[in-house]
Design a protein around this motif. Structure first.
Motif, PDB file in Angstrom:
ATOM      1  N   TYR A 334       0.837  -1.213   0.000  1.00 36.09           N
ATOM      2  CA  TYR A 334       0.000   0.000   0.000  1.00 36.09           C
ATOM      3  C   TYR A 334       0.871   1.262   0.000  1.00 36.09           C
ATOM      4  CZ  TYR A 334      -2.919   3.632   2.206  1.00 36.09           C
ATOM      5  OH  TYR A 334      -3.550   4.813   2.524  1.00 36.09           O
ATOM      6  N   LYS A 335       1.881   1.315   0.887  1.00 33.24           N
ATOM      7  CA  LYS A 335       2.722   2.517   0.954  1.00 33.24           C
ATOM      8  C   LYS A 335       3.554   2.691  -0.314  1.00 33.24           C
ATOM      9  CE  LYS A 335       2.279   4.829   3.800  1.00 33.24           C
ATOM     10  NZ  LYS A 335       1.148   5.749   4.031  1.00 33.24           N
ATOM     11  N   MET A 336       4.050   1.574  -0.874  1.00 37.92           N
ATOM     12  CA  MET A 336       4.825   1.670  -2.117  1.00 37.92           C
ATOM     13  C   MET A 336       3.946   2.183  -3.256  1.00 37.92           C
ATOM     14  SD  MET A 336       7.998   0.659  -1.666  1.00 37.92           S
ATOM     15  CE  MET A 336       9.041  -0.302  -0.568  1.00 37.92           C
ATOM     16  N   THR A 361      -8.204   0.616  -3.362  1.00 39.72           N
ATOM     17  CA  THR A 361      -8.587  -0.697  -2.836  1.00 39.72           C
ATOM     18  C   THR A 361      -7.778  -1.053  -1.597  1.00 39.72           C
ATOM     19  OG1 THR A 361      -9.145  -1.387  -5.093  1.00 39.72           O
ATOM     20  CG2 THR A 361      -8.890  -3.126  -3.441  1.00 39.72           C
ATOM     21  N   LEU A 362      -6.457  -0.822  -1.685  1.00 41.82           N
ATOM     22  CA  LEU A 362      -5.593  -1.143  -0.540  1.00 41.82           C
ATOM     23  C   LEU A 362      -5.912  -0.255   0.663  1.00 41.82           C
ATOM     24  CD1 LEU A 362      -2.248  -1.736  -2.436  1.00 41.82           C
ATOM     25  CD2 LEU A 362      -3.394  -3.402  -0.951  1.00 41.82           C
ATOM     26  N   HIS A 363      -6.241   0.991   0.414  1.00 44.80           N
ATOM     27  CA  HIS A 363      -6.589   1.889   1.516  1.00 44.80           C
ATOM     28  C   HIS A 363      -7.812   1.352   2.265  1.00 44.80           C
ATOM     29  CE1 HIS A 363      -6.901   5.732   3.678  1.00 44.80           C
ATOM     30  NE2 HIS A 363      -8.221   5.572   3.550  1.00 44.80           N
ATOM     31  N   ARG A 364      -8.800   0.908   1.505  1.00 47.62           N
ATOM     32  CA  ARG A 364     -10.006   0.376   2.152  1.00 47.62           C
ATOM     33  C   ARG A 364      -9.674  -0.870   2.979  1.00 47.62           C
ATOM     34  NH1 ARG A 364     -12.997   0.131  -2.059  1.00 47.62           N
ATOM     35  NH2 ARG A 364     -12.698  -2.062  -2.583  1.00 47.62           N
ATOM     36  N   MET A 365      -8.809  -1.709   2.433  1.00 47.73           N
ATOM     37  CA  MET A 365      -8.481  -2.959   3.124  1.00 47.73           C
ATOM     38  C   MET A 365      -7.581  -2.727   4.338  1.00 47.73           C
ATOM     39  SD  MET A 365      -7.731  -5.321  -0.233  1.00 47.73           S
ATOM     40  CE  MET A 365      -7.652  -6.901   0.636  1.00 47.73           C
ATOM     41  N   VAL A 366      -6.567  -1.892   4.140  1.00 48.08           N
ATOM     42  CA  VAL A 366      -5.509  -1.752   5.139  1.00 48.08           C
ATOM     43  C   VAL A 366      -5.831  -0.673   6.168  1.00 48.08           C
ATOM     44  CG1 VAL A 366      -3.099  -1.083   5.437  1.00 48.08           C
ATOM     45  CG2 VAL A 366      -3.739  -2.616   3.580  1.00 48.08           C
ATOM     46  N   GLU A 367      -6.256   0.485   5.692  1.00 49.84           N
ATOM     47  CA  GLU A 367      -6.457   1.619   6.600  1.00 49.84           C
ATOM     48  C   GLU A 367      -7.856   1.653   7.205  1.00 49.84           C
ATOM     49  OE1 GLU A 367      -4.155   3.273   7.693  1.00 49.84           O
ATOM     50  OE2 GLU A 367      -2.702   3.981   6.231  1.00 49.84           O
ATOM     51  N   GLU A 368      -8.877   1.276   6.407  1.00 38.81           N
ATOM     52  CA  GLU A 368     -10.250   1.370   6.898  1.00 38.81           C
ATOM     53  C   GLU A 368     -10.736   0.071   7.531  1.00 38.81           C
ATOM     54  OE1 GLU A 368     -12.589   2.693   3.616  1.00 38.81           O
ATOM     55  OE2 GLU A 368     -11.672   4.690   3.578  1.00 38.81           O
ATOM     56  N   GLY A 369     -10.027  -1.016   7.246  1.00 39.15           N
ATOM     57  CA  GLY A 369     -10.424  -2.293   7.838  1.00 39.15           C
ATOM     58  C   GLY A 369     -11.648  -2.917   7.206  1.00 39.15           C
ATOM     59  N   HIS A 370     -11.967  -2.502   5.973  1.00 37.51           N
ATOM     60  CA  HIS A 370     -13.111  -3.080   5.258  1.00 37.51           C
ATOM     61  C   HIS A 370     -12.564  -3.880   4.081  1.00 37.51           C
ATOM     62  CE1 HIS A 370     -15.956  -0.766   7.592  1.00 37.51           C
ATOM     63  NE2 HIS A 370     -15.305   0.348   7.301  1.00 37.51           N
ATOM     64  N   ALA A 371     -12.276  -5.137   4.283  1.00 32.70           N
ATOM     65  CA  ALA A 371     -11.712  -5.982   3.228  1.00 32.70           C
ATOM     66  C   ALA A 371     -12.662  -7.131   2.927  1.00 32.70           C
ATOM     67  CB  ALA A 371     -10.357  -6.522   3.671  1.00 32.70           C
ATOM     68  N   THR A 372     -12.826  -7.392   1.642  1.00 35.55           N
ATOM     69  CA  THR A 372     -13.649  -8.527   1.229  1.00 35.55           C
ATOM     70  C   THR A 372     -12.832  -9.414   0.298  1.00 35.55           C
ATOM     71  OG1 THR A 372     -14.522  -7.473  -0.765  1.00 35.55           O
ATOM     72  CG2 THR A 372     -15.688  -7.028   1.311  1.00 35.55           C
ATOM     73  N   ALA A 373     -13.309 -10.623   0.087  1.00 38.47           N
ATOM     74  CA  ALA A 373     -12.625 -11.531  -0.839  1.00 38.47           C
ATOM     75  C   ALA A 373     -12.601 -10.937  -2.244  1.00 38.47           C
ATOM     76  CB  ALA A 373     -13.314 -12.891  -0.838  1.00 38.47           C
ATOM     77  N   ALA A 374     -13.627 -10.186  -2.584  1.00 40.75           N
ATOM     78  CA  ALA A 374     -13.678  -9.576  -3.912  1.00 40.75           C
ATOM     79  C   ALA A 374     -12.554  -8.549  -4.086  1.00 40.75           C
ATOM     80  CB  ALA A 374     -15.038  -8.908  -4.123  1.00 40.75           C
ATOM     81  N   ASP A 375     -12.130  -7.917  -2.990  1.00 44.10           N
ATOM     82  CA  ASP A 375     -11.032  -6.952  -3.080  1.00 44.10           C
ATOM     83  C   ASP A 375      -9.740  -7.631  -3.533  1.00 44.10           C
ATOM     84  OD1 ASP A 375     -12.485  -4.717  -2.303  1.00 44.10           O
ATOM     85  OD2 ASP A 375     -12.175  -5.147  -0.176  1.00 44.10           O
ATOM     86  N   ILE A 376      -9.507  -8.838  -3.050  1.00 46.86           N
ATOM     87  CA  ILE A 376      -8.296  -9.564  -3.457  1.00 46.86           C
ATOM     88  C   ILE A 376      -8.357  -9.848  -4.959  1.00 46.86           C
ATOM     89  CG2 ILE A 376      -6.946 -11.664  -3.136  1.00 46.86           C
ATOM     90  CD1 ILE A 376      -8.005 -11.784  -0.272  1.00 46.86           C
TER      91      ILE A 376
END
Length: 434
Positions: A334-336, A361-376
């Motif tokens: 995400y940071k890179m 997408t990474l911000h939602r998964m990593v920073e907001e804590g809202h990750a779904t299988a569809a995000d992967i």
């Protein structure tokens, strides 16, 4: 596998070599004098070709071969020194300029003579104000001593060197974007071909080499091809200034022969000094942020172009980032990719839109804590659509962090999904392992 004599980081052997008089006392500018008075430009090109010197900016292309691409009889020609160094984890050019500026300027002058250019530019990132002043002082001393200007040493050769500071954009390290910027335009890459050697700055034949590459040239001319090739490996001769950073005890620049094991760079008390707090290595990024990741399984790999390519990565700029087991792979990716999104010039859709959606997408998964299988699945889809479809290497570079993280640490993305589901979006800091 240390060095008895440094090739470009000579301040480690000779105190105050940044001073013009000290540099002269240790043979400075003598290689240039020898070349102008006793060798033809073609002789110097052949010498550099025979030395096997490879470009240190990332691609590793043989420097003498690159010089040989210039069309015969077409003038004026230009030499550009690329000092737009700004990739995360890469900082060796800065040290060369600060500590050994005269060797770089002599390298620029020698190389300009070899390719028959009468004007050379050193293009620097805008923020490098102090380094620019250092170079300008050194260039002024070279003019005063008669090594630059008109009819140098009575040989009829003329050369002017200018320092040009850009506005501070990573894309201007790409050679065609650098030329656009130097011409006063927006720093965006040009379509190739034609390549710069044929139609470069102002449409004229142009050679672009980076700082470390050019700083090698005086030593090759002074000490000879055999001496130079006695360092490193057969296909990667010479040395490399590795910028070591991350969770090591002694981050910094270390000049070592090509082929030294990665483990020695990281663990030797003389260099990296081992991992902080004795924690294990988790991620190794061996060539700046754009290089595919390696793991602790690769610690014994030799640091040269061929070995790293065989391992699925690349030497790149030589910026070696080492991270321990406390980091989250999705967070690092995400940071890179935030960096690449920020530095995208927006010229092509795959890079402009791809970096945006990767970060979103990474911000939602990593920073907001809202990750779904569809995000992967989305992350896989984005990087596959970007790979091979971007206008220049910046977009291609943005693919590497997320592709590496997904391939090497898929369970960490799956854990994000499980954690998001079980905690209803509650965020856990990802820089610390739980």
């Amino acid at each position: 596998m240390g060095l008895t004599e440094h090739i470009v980081m000579r301040e480690l052997d000779i105190p105050d070599i940044s001073d013009f008089a000290v540099y002269r006392r240790h043979g400075g500018w003598e290689a240039y004098r020898y070349a102008l008075t006793e060798k033809t430009p073609a002789d110097i090109v052949q010498m550099v070709k025979d030395s096997g010197l490879r470009g240190r900016g990332g691609a590793g292309f043989p420097t003498g071969v690159k010089w040989g691409f210039l069309p015969k009889g077409v003038y004026p020609r230009y030499l550009l020194c690329n000092c737009d160094e700004s990739e995360p984890g890469t900082f060796n050019n800065h040290q060369i300029i600060d500590k050994n500026p005269h060797q770089l300027i002599e390298g620029v002058a020698l190389s300009a003579y070899a390719i028959e250019a009468n004007v050379a530019y050193i293009y620097m990132r805008g923020e490098f104000a102090a380094a620019a002043r250092t170079l300008e002082r050194a260039i002024a001393q070279a003019y005063e001593a008669g090594f630059l200007g008109k009819n140098i040493l009575g040989t009829g050769f003329d050369l002017d060197i200018y320092v040009h500071r850009g506005a501070g954009a990573y894309i201007c390290g790409e050679e065609t974007a650098l030329m656009e910027s130097l011409e006063g335009k927006i720093g965006q890459p040009r379509l190739k071909p034609p390549f710069p050697a044929v139609a470069g700055l102002y449409g004229k034949p142009t050679i672009i080499n980076n700082v470390e590459t050019l700083a090698n040239v005086p030593r090759i001319v002074e000490k000879g091809v055999a001496w130079y090739r006695s360092h490193g490996t057969e296909k990667s001769p010479g040395t490399k200034c590795f910028s070591l950073s991350g969770h090591v005890n002694r981050p910094g620049n270390y000049e070592l022969p090509f082929g030294v094991p990665l483990r020695e760079l990281i663990e030797s008390p003389e260099y990296g000094g081992g991992m902080k707090d004795g924690r294990p290595v988790k991620i190794i990024i061996p060539g700046g942020a754009s290089a595919p990741w390696l793991t602790a399984d690769h610690l014994d790999i030799p640091l040269d172009y061929e070995s790293l390519a065989a391992a699925g990565s690349m030497l790149g700029s030589g910026g070696v980032i080492v991270l321990n087991d406390t980091v989250s792979a999705p967070y690092v990716a995400y940071k890179m990719d935030e960096f690449f999104k920020h530095e995208s010039c927006g010229k092509c859709t795959p890079c402009r839109e791809g970096t945006h959606w990767l970060v979103r997408t990474l911000h939602r998964m990593v920073e907001e804590g809202h990750a779904t299988a569809a995000d992967i699945d989305t992350l896989h889809s984005i990087y596959r659509q970007m790979a091979g479809n971007c206008f220049c290497l910046l977009g291609e570079s943005a693919v590497m962090p997320i592709k590496s993280a997904l391939q090497l640490f898929p369970h960490e993305f799956e854990a994000l999904v499980k954690r998001s589901s079980s905690r209803n979006g509650y965020q856990i800091p990802l820089t610390v392992r739980h």
